[in-house]
Design a protein around this motif. Structure first.
Motif, PDB file in Angstrom:
ATOM      1  N   ARG B 150      -0.690   2.578   5.355  1.00 41.03           N
ATOM      2  CA  ARG B 150      -0.416   1.997   6.670  1.00 41.03           C
ATOM      3  C   ARG B 150      -1.713   1.649   7.409  1.00 41.03           C
ATOM      4  NH1 ARG B 150       2.135   5.931   9.759  1.00 41.03           N
ATOM      5  NH2 ARG B 150       2.764   7.048   7.885  1.00 41.03           N
ATOM      6  N   ALA B 151      -2.678   2.578   7.346  1.00 43.32           N
ATOM      7  CA  ALA B 151      -3.944   2.343   8.056  1.00 43.32           C
ATOM      8  C   ALA B 151      -4.688   1.160   7.439  1.00 43.32           C
ATOM      9  CB  ALA B 151      -4.805   3.600   8.012  1.00 43.32           C
ATOM     10  N   THR B 152      -4.659   1.076   6.108  1.00 46.10           N
ATOM     11  CA  THR B 152      -5.328  -0.031   5.426  1.00 46.10           C
ATOM     12  C   THR B 152      -4.716  -1.358   5.839  1.00 46.10           C
ATOM     13  OG1 THR B 152      -5.585   1.471   3.578  1.00 46.10           O
ATOM     14  CG2 THR B 152      -6.089  -0.815   3.157  1.00 46.10           C
ATOM     15  N   GLU B 153      -3.375  -1.384   5.867  1.00 51.28           N
ATOM     16  CA  GLU B 153      -2.675  -2.605   6.263  1.00 51.28           C
ATOM     17  C   GLU B 153      -3.074  -3.009   7.686  1.00 51.28           C
ATOM     18  OE1 GLU B 153      -0.015  -4.536   4.463  1.00 51.28           O
ATOM     19  OE2 GLU B 153      -1.445  -3.627   3.061  1.00 51.28           O
ATOM     20  N   LEU B 154      -3.081  -1.997   8.580  1.00 52.97           N
ATOM     21  CA  LEU B 154      -3.411  -2.282   9.982  1.00 52.97           C
ATOM     22  C   LEU B 154      -4.831  -2.835  10.101  1.00 52.97           C
ATOM     23  CD1 LEU B 154      -2.781  -2.166  13.034  1.00 52.97           C
ATOM     24  CD2 LEU B 154      -3.670   0.168  13.040  1.00 52.97           C
ATOM     25  N   LEU B 155      -5.781  -2.186   9.419  1.00 51.39           N
ATOM     26  CA  LEU B 155      -7.170  -2.637   9.500  1.00 51.39           C
ATOM     27  C   LEU B 155      -7.310  -4.063   8.977  1.00 51.39           C
ATOM     28  CD1 LEU B 155      -9.052   0.586   8.326  1.00 51.39           C
ATOM     29  CD2 LEU B 155      -9.252  -0.513  10.563  1.00 51.39           C
ATOM     30  N   ARG B 156      -6.676  -4.307   7.817  1.00 47.67           N
ATOM     31  CA  ARG B 156      -6.765  -5.646   7.222  1.00 47.67           C
ATOM     32  C   ARG B 156      -6.134  -6.690   8.138  1.00 47.67           C
ATOM     33  NH1 ARG B 156      -8.795  -6.302   2.546  1.00 47.67           N
ATOM     34  NH2 ARG B 156      -9.170  -4.527   1.184  1.00 47.67           N
ATOM     35  N   ASP B 157      -5.011  -6.300   8.737  1.00 42.23           N
ATOM     36  CA  ASP B 157      -4.310  -7.211   9.629  1.00 42.23           C
ATOM     37  C   ASP B 157      -5.164  -7.518  10.868  1.00 42.23           C
ATOM     38  OD1 ASP B 157      -2.249  -8.768  10.614  1.00 42.23           O
ATOM     39  OD2 ASP B 157      -1.292  -7.083  11.655  1.00 42.23           O
ATOM     40  N   LEU B 158      -5.730  -6.462  11.461  1.00 49.58           N
ATOM     41  CA  LEU B 158      -6.543  -6.644  12.665  1.00 49.58           C
ATOM     42  C   LEU B 158      -7.756  -7.520  12.376  1.00 49.58           C
ATOM     43  CD1 LEU B 158      -6.573  -3.079  14.316  1.00 49.58           C
ATOM     44  CD2 LEU B 158      -5.305  -5.101  15.043  1.00 49.58           C
ATOM     45  N   ILE B 159      -8.477  -7.185  11.313  1.00 52.17           N
ATOM     46  CA  ILE B 159      -9.709  -7.913  11.019  1.00 52.17           C
ATOM     47  C   ILE B 159      -9.394  -9.356  10.611  1.00 52.17           C
ATOM     48  CG2 ILE B 159     -11.713  -8.004   9.470  1.00 52.17           C
ATOM     49  CD1 ILE B 159     -11.732  -4.902   9.609  1.00 52.17           C
ATOM     50  N   GLY B 160      -8.351  -9.514   9.791  1.00 56.34           N
ATOM     51  CA  GLY B 160      -7.957 -10.860   9.359  1.00 56.34           C
ATOM     52  C   GLY B 160      -7.507 -11.716  10.539  1.00 56.34           C
ATOM     53  N   THR B 161      -6.690 -11.138  11.430  1.00 61.94           N
ATOM     54  CA  THR B 161      -6.209 -11.878  12.601  1.00 61.94           C
ATOM     55  C   THR B 161      -7.370 -12.274  13.497  1.00 61.94           C
ATOM     56  OG1 THR B 161      -4.178 -10.602  12.551  1.00 61.94           O
ATOM     57  CG2 THR B 161      -4.646 -11.797  14.580  1.00 61.94           C
ATOM     58  N   PHE B 162      -8.263 -11.304  13.699  1.00 62.26           N
ATOM     59  CA  PHE B 162      -9.409 -11.603  14.549  1.00 62.26           C
ATOM     60  C   PHE B 162     -10.220 -12.755  13.968  1.00 62.26           C
ATOM     61  CE2 PHE B 162     -13.842 -11.244  15.695  1.00 62.26           C
ATOM     62  CZ  PHE B 162     -13.745 -11.261  17.071  1.00 62.26           C
ATOM     63  N   ARG B 163     -10.452 -12.700  12.647  1.00 59.40           N
ATOM     64  CA  ARG B 163     -11.269 -13.740  12.008  1.00 59.40           C
ATOM     65  C   ARG B 163     -10.629 -15.123  12.162  1.00 59.40           C
ATOM     66  NH1 ARG B 163     -15.815 -13.262  11.863  1.00 59.40           N
ATOM     67  NH2 ARG B 163     -15.061 -14.480  13.605  1.00 59.40           N
ATOM     68  N   ALA B 164      -9.302 -15.148  12.090  1.00 60.94           N
ATOM     69  CA  ALA B 164      -8.615 -16.428  12.198  1.00 60.94           C
ATOM     70  C   ALA B 164      -8.643 -16.962  13.637  1.00 60.94           C
ATOM     71  CB  ALA B 164      -7.173 -16.272  11.730  1.00 60.94           C
ATOM     72  N   ARG B 165      -8.677 -16.053  14.623  1.00 60.52           N
ATOM     73  CA  ARG B 165      -8.569 -16.467  16.024  1.00 60.52           C
ATOM     74  C   ARG B 165      -9.895 -16.775  16.678  1.00 60.52           C
ATOM     75  NH1 ARG B 165      -3.962 -13.063  17.807  1.00 60.52           N
ATOM     76  NH2 ARG B 165      -2.193 -14.323  17.172  1.00 60.52           N
TER      77      ARG B 165
END
Lengths: 78, 635
Positions: B150-165
């Motif tokens: 769960r933590a890995t998913e959250l981190l990947r999601d946060l960092i990926g979303t930030f990079r896209a935005r």
């Protein structure tokens, strides 16, 4: 001791030292809000290498109170 | 406890220097004052003085956002003061308490409205994965796996979303390890220990940093370890006001942030200039002779050897090395060439000044020879007087005064933010060889008659290539660091370059140069934008290593040829003057461009592709490389 605390508070609040007296408190110094209270405690801890309890602002209302508290901590450490 | 000082109060001296308009000197004093007294009580003074200096000094403005799961407010004035000491004018946004995820996921959050350039993601282990921190002994292997997943998913999601935005750089803290794992010493023996589990999450953060451009990992656990885990934490303040870091360690957190902020803002030193006696070795070679100086495996010689090792590390990071020392040249060179334990040899240095002249004079010459500004130089010396003289004469130079104990020398370099780099290109690795061959080129120039003869004798080969995933970071780095031959001085980050690649009107070309003395690698960048019948040169820059060799003429010829082949009629470009880019000021007029507009920030030049003529210099061999990676169709 009171003078050292006064100077420290003056530096922190960016005010001339004359503006701060032993009876100064957050009530009459605009810059002395809860965040600056925390900063004041941290600055004192760094300066005197002691630990103060931040959850107790009641005991450190005025510059005089703060100085007393620091003296007490220094004495109990010695 | 009460100490009275008879020396002039450093604060008064700083204010006096500002009053008489000696801003650069005032800034140097202000930086020393902060270095000697960093703290919450001194930060307001430093910031109030810097406010008067920043415009005159042309301070770099940077917007930093801090996303956090704990109280960071007392760190903010410290961070702004530390930045001010490095001539960075920092604006700081602090995200809501423990709302780091919402800030990143909500496109209209305060974070994005602030338009940050750098974002710190400071999340504690106990906030991100409280189960792993508090209840580890009660979890079975499956449950641990679920939490990690769960933590890995959250981190990947946060960092990926930030990079896209956002185009901003993201610095993500790694997770802290507990002082004592919940299973005690058994933790390391067990199949799924608490330490190993948290390290696995940290590896995930580092992997994200490797996968995304402009994402970096800050080793928070190593930061705590360096300063002592017992000293770092203040459990009382954590419980009372959610501040986990003790008063004494706040500055260490701030300095760690600066190790990222400085390279990301371009406030770094390109070259390290060093003294010799009692700096690279112990003792004075003029008195003790090559056999008498201390350098080797025993103390204090071992300390000097370690210092040389840390300098060699900087050399491999791409920092240019130079010598500036008061010695008899023959004796000192004898040590550099022949002492069996020397790690640094003459070939490591891009410039050498061993004489009895004033060091400030030599430093100016070294800056000119290396083609860098004085503010790109760091100078290290053991001698207090020499350091002080350089500070006075050349306040732009970053002076490192060595401590009295040589065993502490290397710490002045290791971890120093002015030598931090966030990307390392092949060019960085080889930079110093370039400077050594540059010395030989200069000798050739002095020995050949006409300029044209010199150009021919260089036997230059130039390669024009489209940017590729491999050269992306070098392109961004060149736009960040090139000051002199740079027509517009527009700074781009890797993620900006990636964004341009997605747009068909953009073309990004790299220029590599080699000659009979060696390969210079990628030394230039051109970015053009097609708009209607015109092609605008957005960026055109060359590293100072190849200025004055007609490479710029060849590059322009290439751009003209390319624009013509796309059927365009006009090539145009701005020259935006800065304090540093005078070498590029007559580039357009001297290549047949006509002035079409003049404004306060610069001048716009244009070249009629249908009628005007421009040819490749015949002494340069040209090669073109079309890249398949990132290629677009331009129909």
């Amino acid at each position: 001791m009171i003078d050292r605390i006064r100077r420290l508070a003056a530096d922190l609040f960016n005010l001339p030292a004359e503006r701060i007296s032993p009876s100064s408190s957050s009530a009459d110094i605009k810059a002395w809000d809860s965040l600056q209270h925390l900063n004041l405690i941290l600055a004192i801890e760094q300066e005197f290498q002691i630990q103060l309890e931040p959850e107790d602002p009641e005991r450190m209302k005025t510059i005089y109170d703060v100085a007393k508290q620091v003296e007490y901590k220094l004495a109990s450490r010695a | 406890m009460n100490v009275e000082y008879s020396l002039p109060n450093p604060r008064d001296e700083i204010e006096r220097q500002i009053a008489v308009g000696r801003f650069a000197h005032a800034q140097t004093l202000l930086a020393s004052y902060w270095q000697a007294n960093p703290g919450l009580a001194t930060a307001p003074f430093v910031l109030s003085q810097f406010k008067k200096l920043r415009a005159a000094l042309g301070a770099t403005k940077v917007r930093v956002a801090i996303l956090r799961s704990f109280t960071v407010e007392p760190l903010v004035p410290l961070l702004r003061a530390a930045a001010a000491a490095s001539r960075i004018d920092l604006q700081v946004y602090v995200g809501g308490f423990n709302t780091y995820a919402q800030e990143i996921l909500d496109g209209s959050s305060g974070l994005y409205q602030f338009r940050p350039e750098i974002v710190m993601l400071a999340v504690q282990t106990r906030d991100l994965v409280p189960e792993l921190w508090n209840d580890y002994s009660r979890l079975n292997a499956t449950e641990v796996g679920d939490v990690v997943h769960r933590a890995t998913e959250l981190l990947r999601d946060l960092i990926g979303t930030f990079r896209a935005r956002s185009q901003a750089s993201l610095v993500a803290h790694t997770l802290e390890l507990p002082m004592f794992p919940s299973q005690g010493v058994f933790d390391l023996q067990s199949g799924y220990g608490q330490l190993a589990t948290i390290r696995e999450l940290n590896e995930c953060i580092c992997a994200c940093a490797r996968e995304h451009n402009g994402v970096y990992a800050l080793d928070y656990d190593a930061l705590i370890a360096r300063n002592g885990r017992r000293h770092w934490r203040d459990e009382q303040k954590w419980l009372a006001v959610r501040l986990p870091i003790s008063a004494n360690c706040l500055i260490h957190q701030v300095n760690e942030w600066m190790r990222f902020i400085q390279p990301l803002s371009g406030r770094i030193c390109k070259a390290l200039v060093m003294d010799l006696d009692n700096t690279l070795w112990g003792g004075v070679v003029g008195e003790e002779g090559i056999e008498g100086i201390a350098l080797g495996s025993e103390y204090p010689g071992s300390a000097y050897l370690d210092f040389q090792r840390s300098i060699l590390d900087l050399y491999h990071r791409g920092v240019i090395l130079a010598v500036c020392s008061k010695n008899n040249e023959r004796e000192a060179m004898d040590v550099l060439r022949h002492h069996p334990r020397m790690l640094l040899r003459p070939e490591h240095f891009g410039a050498i000044r061993i004489n009895w002249k004033e060091k400030a004079h030599n430093l100016s010459e070294i800056a000119a020879e290396l083609n860098v500004g004085a503010d790109a130089l760091a100078f290290v010396d053991d001698n207090l007087v020499e350091c002080e003289k350089v500070r006075l004469a050349l306040p732009e130079v970053y002076v490192i005064q060595l401590p009295s104990d040589p065993a502490r020398y290397s710490l002045t370099l290791r971890g120093n933010p002015v030598f931090e780099r966030l990307t390392l290109s092949t060019e960085d690795h080889n930079r110093n060889c370039y400077y050594a061959t540059q010395r030989r080129r200069q000798e050739l120039k002095n020995n050949t008659g006409s300029l044209e003869e010199f150009y021919r004798s260089l036997r230059q080969r130039v390669v024009f290539a489209d940017v590729s995933s491999k050269t992306l970071s070098r392109v961004a780095q060149l736009t960040q660091k090139t000051n002199q031959f740079n027509l517009t001085t527009r700074r781009y980050r890797e993620q900006d370059i990636v964004a341009m690649l997605a747009r068909p009107e953009f073309r990004i070309i790299t220029i590599s140069v080699s000659d009979r003395f060696g390969d210079n690698g990628i030394v230039g960048v051109a970015i053009t934008i097609d708009e209607g019948p015109a092609c605008e040169i957005d960026t055109l820059l060359l590293s100072c290593r190849v200025i004055g060799r007609t490479i710029e003429t060849a590059l322009l010829a290439h751009l003209i040829q390319q624009a013509r082949s796309r059927g365009l009629g006009l090539l145009k470009g701005w020259f935006l003057p800065t304090a540093r880019n005078a070498p590029a000021s007559d580039f357009y007029p001297s290549h047949g461009f006509f002035l079409s507009r003049k404004e306060s920030q610069g001048s716009l030049w244009q070249f009629d592709l249908a009628t005007s003529k421009h040819t490749f210099p015949e002494w340069i061999e040209i090669q073109e490389v079309k890249n398949t990676n990132y290629e677009h169709s331009y129909d």
